[in-house]
Design a protein around this motif. Structure first.
Motif, PDB file in Angstrom:
ATOM      1  N   GLY A 151       0.698  -1.308  -0.045  1.00  0.00           N
ATOM      2  CA  GLY A 151       0.038   0.209  -0.027  1.00  0.00           C
ATOM      3  C   GLY A 151       0.925   1.161  -0.098  1.00  0.00           C
ATOM      4  N   ALA A 152       1.818   1.237   0.689  1.00  0.00           N
ATOM      5  CA  ALA A 152       2.900   2.402   0.677  1.00  0.00           C
ATOM      6  C   ALA A 152       3.678   2.631  -0.588  1.00  0.00           C
ATOM      7  CB  ALA A 152       3.726   2.368   1.951  1.00  0.00           C
ATOM      8  N   SER A 153       4.219   1.582  -1.050  1.00  0.00           N
ATOM      9  CA  SER A 153       5.206   1.949  -2.509  1.00  0.00           C
ATOM     10  C   SER A 153       4.300   1.685  -3.649  1.00  0.00           C
ATOM     11  CB  SER A 153       5.965   0.443  -2.472  1.00  0.00           C
ATOM     12  OG  SER A 153       5.334  -0.612  -2.672  1.00  0.00           O
ATOM     13  N   GLY A 154       3.078   1.122  -3.644  1.00  0.00           N
ATOM     14  CA  GLY A 154       2.336   1.000  -4.772  1.00  0.00           C
ATOM     15  C   GLY A 154       3.183  -0.322  -5.707  1.00  0.00           C
ATOM     16  N   TRP A 155       3.785  -1.127  -5.079  1.00  0.00           N
ATOM     17  CA  TRP A 155       4.461  -2.116  -5.722  1.00  0.00           C
ATOM     18  C   TRP A 155       3.633  -3.273  -5.503  1.00  0.00           C
ATOM     19  CZ3 TRP A 155      10.595  -2.139  -5.194  1.00  0.00           C
ATOM     20  CH2 TRP A 155      11.128  -1.134  -5.823  1.00  0.00           C
ATOM     21  N   THR A 156       3.811  -4.292  -6.462  1.00  0.00           N
ATOM     22  CA  THR A 156       3.265  -5.819  -6.630  1.00  0.00           C
ATOM     23  C   THR A 156       4.022  -6.682  -5.907  1.00  0.00           C
ATOM     24  OG1 THR A 156       2.345  -4.997  -8.745  1.00  0.00           O
ATOM     25  CG2 THR A 156       2.205  -7.461  -8.027  1.00  0.00           C
ATOM     26  N   ARG A 168       7.776  -5.695  -6.207  1.00  0.00           N
ATOM     27  CA  ARG A 168       8.444  -4.950  -7.466  1.00  0.00           C
ATOM     28  C   ARG A 168       7.455  -4.017  -7.968  1.00  0.00           C
ATOM     29  NH1 ARG A 168      11.756  -7.706 -12.701  1.00  0.00           N
ATOM     30  NH2 ARG A 168      13.562  -6.186 -12.705  1.00  0.00           N
ATOM     31  N   SER A 169       8.380  -2.863  -8.496  1.00  0.00           N
ATOM     32  CA  SER A 169       7.336  -1.938  -9.167  1.00  0.00           C
ATOM     33  C   SER A 169       6.172  -2.564 -10.136  1.00  0.00           C
ATOM     34  CB  SER A 169       8.040  -1.345 -10.097  1.00  0.00           C
ATOM     35  OG  SER A 169       7.438  -0.414 -10.888  1.00  0.00           O
ATOM     36  N   PRO A 170       5.052  -2.238 -10.312  1.00  0.00           N
ATOM     37  CA  PRO A 170       4.230  -3.082 -11.160  1.00  0.00           C
ATOM     38  C   PRO A 170       4.488  -2.870 -12.761  1.00  0.00           C
ATOM     39  CG  PRO A 170       3.281  -0.846 -10.492  1.00  0.00           C
ATOM     40  CD  PRO A 170       4.387  -1.299  -9.610  1.00  0.00           C
ATOM     41  N   ALA A 171       5.380  -2.124 -13.061  1.00  0.00           N
ATOM     42  CA  ALA A 171       5.838  -1.933 -14.276  1.00  0.00           C
ATOM     43  C   ALA A 171       6.787  -3.156 -14.438  1.00  0.00           C
ATOM     44  CB  ALA A 171       6.732  -0.621 -14.454  1.00  0.00           C
ATOM     45  N   PRO A 175      14.756  -2.575  -9.257  1.00  0.00           N
ATOM     46  CA  PRO A 175      15.114  -3.660  -7.908  1.00  0.00           C
ATOM     47  C   PRO A 175      13.832  -4.021  -7.560  1.00  0.00           C
ATOM     48  CG  PRO A 175      15.402  -1.384  -7.549  1.00  0.00           C
ATOM     49  CD  PRO A 175      15.066  -1.147  -8.872  1.00  0.00           C
ATOM     50  N   TYR A 176      14.020  -5.068  -6.437  1.00  0.00           N
ATOM     51  CA  TYR A 176      13.075  -5.725  -5.622  1.00  0.00           C
ATOM     52  C   TYR A 176      12.955  -5.100  -4.302  1.00  0.00           C
ATOM     53  CZ  TYR A 176      11.965  -9.485  -8.907  1.00  0.00           C
ATOM     54  OH  TYR A 176      11.686 -10.032 -10.204  1.00  0.00           O
ATOM     55  N   LEU A 177      11.890  -4.948  -3.561  1.00  0.00           N
ATOM     56  CA  LEU A 177      11.830  -4.809  -2.155  1.00  0.00           C
ATOM     57  C   LEU A 177      11.635  -6.104  -1.424  1.00  0.00           C
ATOM     58  CD1 LEU A 177      11.755  -2.913   0.510  1.00  0.00           C
ATOM     59  CD2 LEU A 177       9.580  -2.598   0.018  1.00  0.00           C
ATOM     60  N   GLU A 178      12.679  -6.664  -0.553  1.00  0.00           N
ATOM     61  CA  GLU A 178      12.388  -7.954   0.117  1.00  0.00           C
ATOM     62  C   GLU A 178      12.397  -7.675   1.556  1.00  0.00           C
ATOM     63  OE1 GLU A 178      15.569 -10.325  -1.274  1.00  0.00           O
ATOM     64  OE2 GLU A 178      14.718 -10.267  -3.511  1.00  0.00           O
ATOM     65  N   LEU A 179      11.330  -8.379   2.031  1.00  0.00           N
ATOM     66  CA  LEU A 179      10.988  -8.305   3.502  1.00  0.00           C
ATOM     67  C   LEU A 179      11.511  -9.685   4.018  1.00  0.00           C
ATOM     68  CD1 LEU A 179       7.607  -6.617   3.218  1.00  0.00           C
ATOM     69  CD2 LEU A 179       9.753  -5.582   3.474  1.00  0.00           C
ATOM     70  N   LEU A 180      12.585  -9.773   5.040  1.00  0.00           N
ATOM     71  CA  LEU A 180      13.139 -11.025   5.432  1.00  0.00           C
ATOM     72  C   LEU A 180      12.927 -11.272   6.817  1.00  0.00           C
ATOM     73  CD1 LEU A 180      14.888 -13.413   4.463  1.00  0.00           C
ATOM     74  CD2 LEU A 180      16.939 -11.875   5.275  1.00  0.00           C
ATOM     75  N   ARG A 181      12.483 -12.501   7.172  1.00  0.00           N
ATOM     76  CA  ARG A 181      12.015 -12.530   8.670  1.00  0.00           C
ATOM     77  C   ARG A 181      13.338 -12.758   9.185  1.00  0.00           C
ATOM     78  NH1 ARG A 181      11.129 -16.828  12.118  1.00  0.00           N
ATOM     79  NH2 ARG A 181       9.777 -16.303  13.911  1.00  0.00           N
ATOM     80  N   ALA A 182      13.947 -11.960  10.242  1.00  0.00           N
ATOM     81  CA  ALA A 182      15.101 -12.091  11.046  1.00  0.00           C
ATOM     82  C   ALA A 182      14.855 -11.570  12.617  1.00  0.00           C
ATOM     83  CB  ALA A 182      15.853 -11.063  10.351  1.00  0.00           C
TER      84      ALA A 182
END
Length: 248
Positions: A151-156, A168-171, A175-182
């Motif tokens: 919702g914040a980034s507009g990415w898929t 990643r951008s809907p285009a 690059p990717y945005l990756e959320l890693l459990r740590a």
């Protein structure tokens, strides 16, 4: 209404030197919008552009020593490219670091101010991302945080499970945005030295977008920004700071 993920913000003691390091590391150029800020920019692209997350290096008083929750992963195209890039980065002032990664195929480095980043081994997934493969955020709950950042980034959202989420951008570029459990431990007490900035579209209202992100689970944050700045500082549901820039 929408906000777009547009840049990575890096705090620095010496913004000129650190900005030049990252420009040389990525093969990008630099400009400055004013004292204390160095913009690291891909050649041939006008900000903002979905093909790249630009990098803003911003001078701040000596940052605290913290556990870094946000870092960059750099892409490589072959084993030879990986080895050559690591050697070049070390020559620019980066240093190998041990963060407990063990025997892994990627290389963990720190930039001249100690910000950790990774040089990845060749992976088909990142063949078309450009020099930055991904921005990686450590978190407790990738599923929940993916809902917020979509919702914040507009990415898929491309992948999501209990350990990892990828956006990643809907285009379908950049690059990717990756959320890693740590494990995050006590690091929530500290401000990040690296955070993400989002920007409303030109015809959207900044206050309305801030309200929308608050409804998604963000909270207002005070990082010493004062009352005379054009951006709003928030924190995502896990305490990672982000800035909502003025529309444009």
């Amino acid at each position: 209404m929408a906000t777009r993920l547009v840049q990575v913000n890096v705090k620095a003691r010496d913004e000129v030197a650190l900005g030049q390091f990252w420009a040389d590391a990525l093969g990008w150029g630099t400009s400055s919008e004013g004292p204390g800020v160095i913009n690291v920019e891909p050649p041939g692209l006008d900000w903002p552009d979905p093909r790249a997350l630009f990098v803003d290096v911003v001078r701040v008083p000596d940052p605290e020593t913290v556990r870094y929750r946000v870092h960059l992963d750099l892409a490589t195209s072959s084993a030879e490219h990986h080895a050559a890039l690591v050697a070049r980065l070390v020559g620019l002032g980066a240093a190998p670091v041990d963060i407990g990664q063990g025997d892994v195929p990627w290389t963990v480095l720190a930039d001249p101010e100690g910000n950790v980043f990774c040089v990845l081994e060749p992976r088909d997934l990142y063949a078309d991302t450009g020099p930055v493969a991904a921005v990686v955020v450590d978190c407790d709950d990738p599923r929940a945080l993916a809902r917020f950042w979509a919702g914040a980034s507009g990415w898929t959202v491309h992948e999501v499970d209990d350990e990892h989420a990828s956006l990643r951008s809907p285009a379908g570029v950049g690059p990717y945005l990756e959320l890693l459990r740590a494990p995050t431990g006590d690091s929530r007490r500290w401000h990040n030295r690296v955070h993400l900035d989002v920007k409303p579209e030109a015809d959207d209202d900044q206050d309305a977008e801030v309200a929308r992100l608050l409804a998604l689970g963000a909270v207002r944050a005070d990082v010493g920004q004062g009352d005379d700045v054009s951006w709003a500082v928030l924190a995502d549901p896990e305490g990672n700071e982000l800035c909502v820039l003025s529309p444009g």
